[in-house]
Design a protein around this motif. Structure first.
Motif, short mmCIF file in Angstrom:
data_model
loop_
_atom_site.label_atom_id
_atom_site.label_comp_id
_atom_site.label_asym_id
_atom_site.label_seq_id
_atom_site.Cartn_x
_atom_site.Cartn_y
_atom_site.Cartn_z
N SER A 143 -86.46 69.32 62.93
CA SER A 143 -85.51 68.40 62.31
C SER A 143 -86.28 67.44 61.45
O SER A 143 -87.43 67.14 61.71
CB SER A 143 -84.74 67.65 63.39
OG SER A 143 -84.10 66.53 62.87
N GLY A 144 -85.65 66.91 60.42
CA GLY A 144 -86.33 65.94 59.58
C GLY A 144 -87.39 66.60 58.74
O GLY A 144 -87.38 67.79 58.47
N THR A 145 -88.38 65.79 58.30
CA THR A 145 -89.46 66.33 57.50
C THR A 145 -90.48 66.98 58.40
O THR A 145 -90.91 66.41 59.39
CB THR A 145 -90.12 65.21 56.71
OG1 THR A 145 -90.50 64.18 57.60
CG2 THR A 145 -89.18 64.64 55.68
N SER A 146 -90.88 68.19 58.10
CA SER A 146 -91.79 68.91 58.98
C SER A 146 -93.19 68.93 58.40
O SER A 146 -93.40 68.88 57.20
CB SER A 146 -91.30 70.35 59.20
OG SER A 146 -91.30 71.04 57.98
N ALA A 197 -82.94 68.47 59.64
CA ALA A 197 -83.23 68.35 58.20
C ALA A 197 -84.61 68.94 57.95
O ALA A 197 -85.50 68.82 58.78
CB ALA A 197 -83.18 66.89 57.76
N ASP A 198 -84.79 69.60 56.81
CA ASP A 198 -86.06 70.27 56.55
C ASP A 198 -86.93 69.54 55.53
O ASP A 198 -87.98 70.05 55.15
CB ASP A 198 -85.82 71.71 56.10
CG ASP A 198 -84.95 71.79 54.84
OD1 ASP A 198 -84.66 70.72 54.24
OD2 ASP A 198 -84.55 72.90 54.47
N SER A 199 -86.49 68.33 55.09
CA SER A 199 -87.29 67.57 54.15
C SER A 199 -86.83 66.13 54.17
O SER A 199 -85.74 65.81 54.66
CB SER A 199 -87.16 68.14 52.73
OG SER A 199 -85.85 67.90 52.23
N ALA A 200 -87.65 65.25 53.59
CA ALA A 200 -87.27 63.85 53.49
C ALA A 200 -86.03 63.69 52.61
O ALA A 200 -85.19 62.82 52.85
CB ALA A 200 -88.43 63.02 52.92
N ILE A 213 -86.44 56.05 55.62
CA ILE A 213 -87.22 57.25 55.30
C ILE A 213 -88.71 56.91 55.33
O ILE A 213 -89.53 57.70 55.83
CB ILE A 213 -86.81 57.83 53.95
CG1 ILE A 213 -85.32 58.22 53.95
CG2 ILE A 213 -87.67 59.03 53.60
CD1 ILE A 213 -84.95 59.21 55.01
N LEU A 214 -89.09 55.76 54.78
CA LEU A 214 -90.50 55.35 54.81
C LEU A 214 -91.01 55.27 56.24
O LEU A 214 -92.10 55.77 56.54
CB LEU A 214 -90.66 53.99 54.12
CG LEU A 214 -92.06 53.36 54.21
CD1 LEU A 214 -93.09 54.21 53.47
CD2 LEU A 214 -92.04 51.92 53.66
N GLN A 215 -90.24 54.65 57.13
CA GLN A 215 -90.66 54.56 58.53
C GLN A 215 -90.83 55.96 59.14
O GLN A 215 -91.79 56.21 59.87
CB GLN A 215 -89.63 53.77 59.33
CG GLN A 215 -89.56 52.29 59.00
CD GLN A 215 -90.51 51.47 59.84
OE1 GLN A 215 -91.05 51.94 60.84
NE2 GLN A 215 -90.72 50.22 59.45
#
Length: 385
Positions: free
Chosen positions: A13-16, A76-79, A262-264
């Motif tokens: 999930s999120g940015t990998s 999610a697969d990216s920021a 997103i930065l965090q």
């Protein structure tokens, strides 16, 4: 609920990112306040708002009080995707709130004092037991943070990583500082939430663990002493999740800007990836003074991003902005590997230029000396998707 950064069908999930053969994932959990659109005071409208926003049972949740709602990002697969998901969930909640005469507030504190007894979540007897056992400490439940989950990590790895991430918790607190006002007054701190939440006996900096067994004994001690009802009440700034294979960073304040969220997430993922590489390469853990780290945490909560902080290793006083840039420099190779470096650098530059959430709140208040201006400012920023 499904923990941020996990899925019933996937472990990503999120940015990998990949460190060795271990794919890292990021998920974000955000908590919001609901305020009356006219008076801007908190209102116990969460059941109505969540019912109106029904259809996303894994992403939208009640919180400890009926003044609050919570979102958990899906896979999610990216920021870029993570940002889109956060914006969509915020938009859904904001629209549901407006349908009931409310506004959504991405703020750590209600700013104005809460009138009368707390409206605890009706379907959570656990919250009522908390109130019975811990008394006035439960007043701090009306506060909101951003939780970042990094996975997938087994508990042994999460414990080892936790030890090396701890020194950077003060910097993460300073970057997110957004709670200068509490109960109708300026607290003199940039993140009063960080201080108020530390009143819980199970909160604050986690210990430095000598082993996984030490971590488990520490949790058992919290439970056995009555400091926590259950493992969900392990409120440390950083903890291995009790239910999922993630490391959870709980220190940051909630703030309106999605790009700050997103930065965090980017910094947290990259920091864990950097630590994992150091462990894999058997680099020694830098010596750290616990008293200095505790003072660094307070200084970050007090000064925020505009003042000074303490180097957790040396105790030297440095501009908080320098410490933030040092963190970015440290994790830059991992950020570059996932394509997040440009966004992280741009967002940090903008944050240093425009000021932290605490600074922007105080600027809004300074115009007329009216705290409703602060609340209106927060609501407007929250709805800027």
């Amino acid at each position: 609920m499904i923990e941020p950064g996990t899925s019933t069908t996937s472990t990503s999930s999120g940015t990998s990112s990949t460190t060795g053969t271990v794919p890292l994932t990021v998920g974000v959990e955000e908590e919001f306040l609901l305020v009356d659109a006219r008076t801007l005071r908190v209102v116990p409208a969460a059941p109505l708002v969540l019912a109106t926003a029904a259809g996303l049972p894994h992403e939208l949740h009640p919180e400890g009080t009926r003044y609050q709602v919570e979102i958990s990002t899906p896979v999610a697969d990216s920021a870029v995707t993570l940002r889109r998901e956060l914006a969509g969930l915020r938009r859904t909640l904001a629209q549901a709130a407006r349908a009931h005469g409310c506004r959504l507030l991405a703020a750590p504190s209600p700013v104005l004092a809460v009138d009368g007894p707390l409206h605890l979540t009706d379907d959570e007897p656990r919250q009522r037991e908390q109130h019975r056992r811990y008394g006035a400490l439960t007043d701090t439940l009306v506060s909101c943070g951003r939780h970042i989950h990094i996975g997938t990590l087994d508990v042994d790895t999460a414990v080892a990583v936790s030890n090396r991430v701890r020194p950077w918790l003060p910097t993460l607190i300073a970057l997110a500082a957004n709670s200068p006002f509490w109960n109708g007054r300026d607290t003199g701190h940039a993140s009063w939430r960080a201080m108020a939440w530390s009143g819980w006996p199970s909160a604050g900096l986690p210990p430095h663990f000598t082993s996984t067994a030490h971590f488990r004994r520490s949790v058992e001690t919290l439970l056995g002493s009555g400091a926590a009802l259950d493992t969900k009440m392990v409120y440390w700034d950083l903890r291995p999740s009790g239910n999922w294979p993630t490391l959870e960073i709980r220190a940051p304040d909630m703030s309106p800007y999605i790009d700050t969220a997103i930065l965090q997430a980017e910094l947290a993922r990259a920091l864990v990836a950097t630590v994992l590489r150091d462990i894999a390469e058997q680099r020694p853990e830098p010596a750290l003074r616990e008293d200095v780290l505790r003072l660094a945490r307070w200084r970050a909560a007090h000064d925020g991003l505009e003042g000074f902080g303490l180097d957790p290793y040396t105790g030297a006083e440095l501009p908080a902005a320098d410490l933030a840039e040092a963190l970015l420099d440290l994790v830059a190779p991992e950020l570059a590997s996932t394509g997040d470096l440009d966004h992280a650098a741009r967002t940090l530059t903008a944050l240093l230029r425009d000021g932290s959430g605490a600074h922007r709140q105080r600027t809004a208040f300074a115009r007329r000396g009216d705290l409703t201006d602060v609340l209106r400012h927060l609501a407007d920023e929250t709805e800027n998707f």
